[in-house]
Structures are given as structure tokens and as C-alpha cells.
Design a protein around this motif. Sequence first.
Motif, PDB file in Angstrom:
ATOM      1  N   UNK A  92       0.908  -1.454   0.263  1.00  0.00           N
ATOM      2  CA  UNK A  92       0.662  -0.332  -0.229  1.00  0.00           C
ATOM      3  C   UNK A  92       0.645   0.720  -0.250  1.00  0.00           C
ATOM      4  N   UNK A  93       1.874   1.174   0.724  1.00  0.00           N
ATOM      5  CA  UNK A  93       2.787   2.810   0.980  1.00  0.00           C
ATOM      6  C   UNK A  93       3.891   2.293  -0.398  1.00  0.00           C
ATOM      7  N   UNK A  94       4.200   1.254  -0.956  1.00  0.00           N
ATOM      8  CA  UNK A  94       4.975   1.340  -1.783  1.00  0.00           C
ATOM      9  C   UNK A  94       4.461   1.807  -2.864  1.00  0.00           C
ATOM     10  N   UNK A  95       3.011   2.033  -2.967  1.00  0.00           N
ATOM     11  CA  UNK A  95       2.358   2.507  -4.646  1.00  0.00           C
ATOM     12  C   UNK A  95       2.638   3.865  -4.950  1.00  0.00           C
ATOM     13  N   UNK A  96       3.513   4.376  -3.556  1.00  0.00           N
ATOM     14  CA  UNK A  96       3.297   5.809  -3.450  1.00  0.00           C
ATOM     15  C   UNK A  96       4.570   6.192  -4.395  1.00  0.00           C
ATOM     16  N   UNK A  97       5.476   5.405  -4.025  1.00  0.00           N
ATOM     17  CA  UNK A  97       7.034   5.412  -4.860  1.00  0.00           C
ATOM     18  C   UNK A  97       6.919   4.856  -5.863  1.00  0.00           C
ATOM     19  N   UNK A  98       7.090   3.523  -5.581  1.00  0.00           N
ATOM     20  CA  UNK A  98       7.364   2.239  -7.283  1.00  0.00           C
ATOM     21  C   UNK A  98       7.552   3.380  -8.171  1.00  0.00           C
ATOM     22  N   UNK A  99       8.644   3.055  -9.021  1.00  0.00           N
ATOM     23  CA  UNK A  99       8.955   3.247 -10.441  1.00  0.00           C
ATOM     24  C   UNK A  99       7.390   2.623 -10.980  1.00  0.00           C
ATOM     25  N   UNK A 100       7.292   2.984 -12.382  1.00  0.00           N
ATOM     26  CA  UNK A 100       6.168   2.725 -13.161  1.00  0.00           C
ATOM     27  C   UNK A 100       7.250   2.003 -14.351  1.00  0.00           C
ATOM     28  N   UNK A 101       6.550   0.867 -14.666  1.00  0.00           N
ATOM     29  CA  UNK A 101       7.648   0.335 -16.280  1.00  0.00           C
ATOM     30  C   UNK A 101       7.070   1.142 -17.483  1.00  0.00           C
ATOM     31  N   UNK A 102       8.265   1.257 -17.992  1.00  0.00           N
ATOM     32  CA  UNK A 102       8.214   1.874 -19.725  1.00  0.00           C
ATOM     33  C   UNK A 102       8.207   0.778 -20.206  1.00  0.00           C
ATOM     34  N   UNK A 103       6.316   0.268 -20.626  1.00  0.00           N
ATOM     35  CA  UNK A 103       6.114  -0.586 -21.857  1.00  0.00           C
ATOM     36  C   UNK A 103       7.276  -0.303 -22.934  1.00  0.00           C
ATOM     37  N   UNK A 104       7.294   0.334 -23.837  1.00  0.00           N
ATOM     38  CA  UNK A 104       8.293   0.860 -24.782  1.00  0.00           C
ATOM     39  C   UNK A 104       9.970   0.653 -24.340  1.00  0.00           C
ATOM     40  N   UNK A 105      10.051   0.389 -23.277  1.00  0.00           N
ATOM     41  CA  UNK A 105      11.433  -0.429 -22.928  1.00  0.00           C
ATOM     42  C   UNK A 105      11.345  -1.639 -22.366  1.00  0.00           C
ATOM     43  N   UNK A 106      10.945  -2.359 -22.580  1.00  0.00           N
ATOM     44  CA  UNK A 106      11.306  -3.864 -22.568  1.00  0.00           C
ATOM     45  C   UNK A 106      11.628  -5.079 -23.393  1.00  0.00           C
ATOM     46  N   UNK A 107      12.471  -5.420 -23.372  1.00  0.00           N
ATOM     47  CA  UNK A 107      13.544  -6.680 -24.068  1.00  0.00           C
ATOM     48  C   UNK A 107      13.415  -8.090 -23.386  1.00  0.00           C
ATOM     49  N   UNK A 108      12.876  -8.470 -24.330  1.00  0.00           N
ATOM     50  CA  UNK A 108      12.498 -10.308 -23.846  1.00  0.00           C
ATOM     51  C   UNK A 108      13.348 -10.943 -24.041  1.00  0.00           C
ATOM     52  N   UNK A 109      14.196 -11.242 -23.341  1.00  0.00           N
ATOM     53  CA  UNK A 109      15.555 -12.408 -23.229  1.00  0.00           C
ATOM     54  C   UNK A 109      14.516 -14.039 -23.349  1.00  0.00           C
ATOM     55  N   UNK A 110      13.884 -14.098 -22.036  1.00  0.00           N
ATOM     56  CA  UNK A 110      13.167 -15.305 -22.754  1.00  0.00           C
ATOM     57  C   UNK A 110      12.062 -15.677 -22.373  1.00  0.00           C
ATOM     58  N   UNK A 111      11.118 -16.193 -22.453  1.00  0.00           N
ATOM     59  CA  UNK A 111       9.916 -16.470 -21.874  1.00  0.00           C
ATOM     60  C   UNK A 111       9.585 -15.592 -20.532  1.00  0.00           C
ATOM     61  N   UNK A 112       9.665 -14.787 -20.211  1.00  0.00           N
ATOM     62  CA  UNK A 112       8.750 -14.986 -18.420  1.00  0.00           C
ATOM     63  C   UNK A 112      10.477 -14.031 -17.460  1.00  0.00           C
ATOM     64  N   UNK A 113      11.351 -14.107 -18.576  1.00  0.00           N
ATOM     65  CA  UNK A 113      12.336 -12.971 -17.705  1.00  0.00           C
ATOM     66  C   UNK A 113      13.335 -11.937 -18.962  1.00  0.00           C
ATOM     67  N   UNK A 114      12.670 -10.306 -18.467  1.00  0.00           N
ATOM     68  CA  UNK A 114      12.808  -8.883 -19.434  1.00  0.00           C
ATOM     69  C   UNK A 114      13.652  -8.380 -18.999  1.00  0.00           C
ATOM     70  N   UNK A 115      13.946  -7.925 -19.845  1.00  0.00           N
ATOM     71  CA  UNK A 115      15.073  -6.359 -18.760  1.00  0.00           C
ATOM     72  C   UNK A 115      14.533  -5.190 -19.308  1.00  0.00           C
ATOM     73  N   UNK A 116      13.594  -4.901 -18.282  1.00  0.00           N
ATOM     74  CA  UNK A 116      12.812  -3.337 -18.657  1.00  0.00           C
ATOM     75  C   UNK A 116      12.842  -2.145 -18.178  1.00  0.00           C
ATOM     76  N   UNK A 117      12.803  -1.037 -18.824  1.00  0.00           N
ATOM     77  CA  UNK A 117      13.382  -0.061 -18.345  1.00  0.00           C
ATOM     78  C   UNK A 117      12.000   0.772 -17.227  1.00  0.00           C
TER      79      UNK A 117
END
Length: 275
Positions: A92-117
Amino acid sequence: MATSPKEIKQLLDQLIERKSLPFDEVLAIFAGKGGKLRQDAVRERLNFLCNENLFVLLDQAGSAVSWNEDAPFQSPAAFTLRFVGIAGREEVYARNFADILDARDVQAVVPGYVWAGLKRRSELRIVGEQATATLLAERLRAFTHQFAFHLVTRQHERIAPLFSPKAVKGQTLETLLTRISKLETEYGPFDYFDHVQVIQVLNGDTSMVKDSDGNVRMDLPKSIPREAIRGWSEFQIISVRTPHGMSVHEMTVALKIVEEGGFFRIADATAGSGY
């Protein structure tokens, strides 16, 4: 009656250590002198602390009941407060500060494992040149982080020289410590810090922006040249936290920073609520 953050800390620490507490012991934590108790204040504290099933109140049959009802207060020994888990409260508290995934900067390595900006949730106000503004912001962040560490570890002799002789009237280290000491009578000792953040920077040529636009001077004395102002940063000082370091009760320290002789100095330091 006592309903300050110090009682919240006592309840949280005991509940995590023992896993369950008879409800009459819970009420004793919040009772004032002579055992006087305000049910509405206890309910407010439990509702505040219990975000996302931190604990549950059980009757003698093991069924969940609400502390917003009268029965647990009429026969508290017949009820038990049981610890469930800390993750929900922290999320609940983390929602105030957590970074947001950049959908334009997601590189799939293998299914279920990505590098996400990631995109930061907070914004940086920039007065002046944008190209190198983030470099100044990072320098101010490091300066603020170091100040926060020395503050909560009570190495005051290391931060006293960081205050500018041109600081806002009455704004010295002693002023800040006096304010924090008063807050600690309600919140308990501030022995931890988190969420260092640079709010605004003045970088390079700022002549194109008027002082009245967005409070560029940050309410600093006119004796401080505008070209000496570098930025405004904040951090939290924390008195009550979860075992993982997530804040339950905190205050915010705000610093207004200038540069003198090539070094950052503090022209204003305040502590209070809000972030």
C-alpha cells in the motif's frame, strides 16, 4: 489517552514478535493514566495500521470479527489479535513511490524474463538549462543523502558547517534539531531516513524565468544572489517502520540549497508533515 506513533510501534513490534496478542493487552498499550480508554481513538489507530490484512481479530471460536464493533471492547480477554503478514501493508505504501514500467522499453530475453526500463514516478522542476540538469540533481541528491545520514545518526558536528551564514533568519542546525526534538515527543526517535528526492534545480542561465514564475527563488533572502541558488530537496525521517524498513510514521525534512565558494550550503531547513 495515549494514541501516538510510539504506541503504534509498541503494538507492531509485539505483534510481529509474538504473532498474536490478547485484545486486552492491545487495549492496555493504548490506555492512558488510570487505564482510561477511548474506543474511537483505538479504532482509528487499528484501522490506520491494518492496511491489507496486516492482522485479524479473532473471537474464541476462531472467527474473524471487527474491532469497529462493541463486543471486543466489552470483553477484550475473549478476543485475540493475530498477525497475518507484512507484505500487503508495505505494498500500500510502496504505491506512492514505486517506479513505473516503461512499456516501450521492454526487452524479452526468454519467456518470463525481460529487461524492463523504468519511469520515475516523481518529476523534476528545472529552471534554466535542461541538458545538464539531471547531473546537478544527482549531485544535490548525494549531498542530501549524506546530510540525512549524519542527521539520523546524530553526527551533528559534520553537518553544522553545511549551513550558509546567509541562511533564512533563525535557520540553523540548532533550529532544525529543536523542531525535530519536539516532533519526537509524539513520534518517537527519528533513527532512520528514506526517499531522498530532489524537487527543483536552478541550472546554468536562469535569466529567462522570472522570480515570480513558480517561486524560482524558493522564498530565500534577497541577500542570496539568484545565481547562487542550486535547488530544493527533501527526505523522510522515520520513527516507526516495518521490519523491512518501510515507513509507518514519518516526517519530511526539506532543504533549500545554494552554492558558496564552489560548495553546496543549506540556506533553509525545515521539518514537518507532507512530502
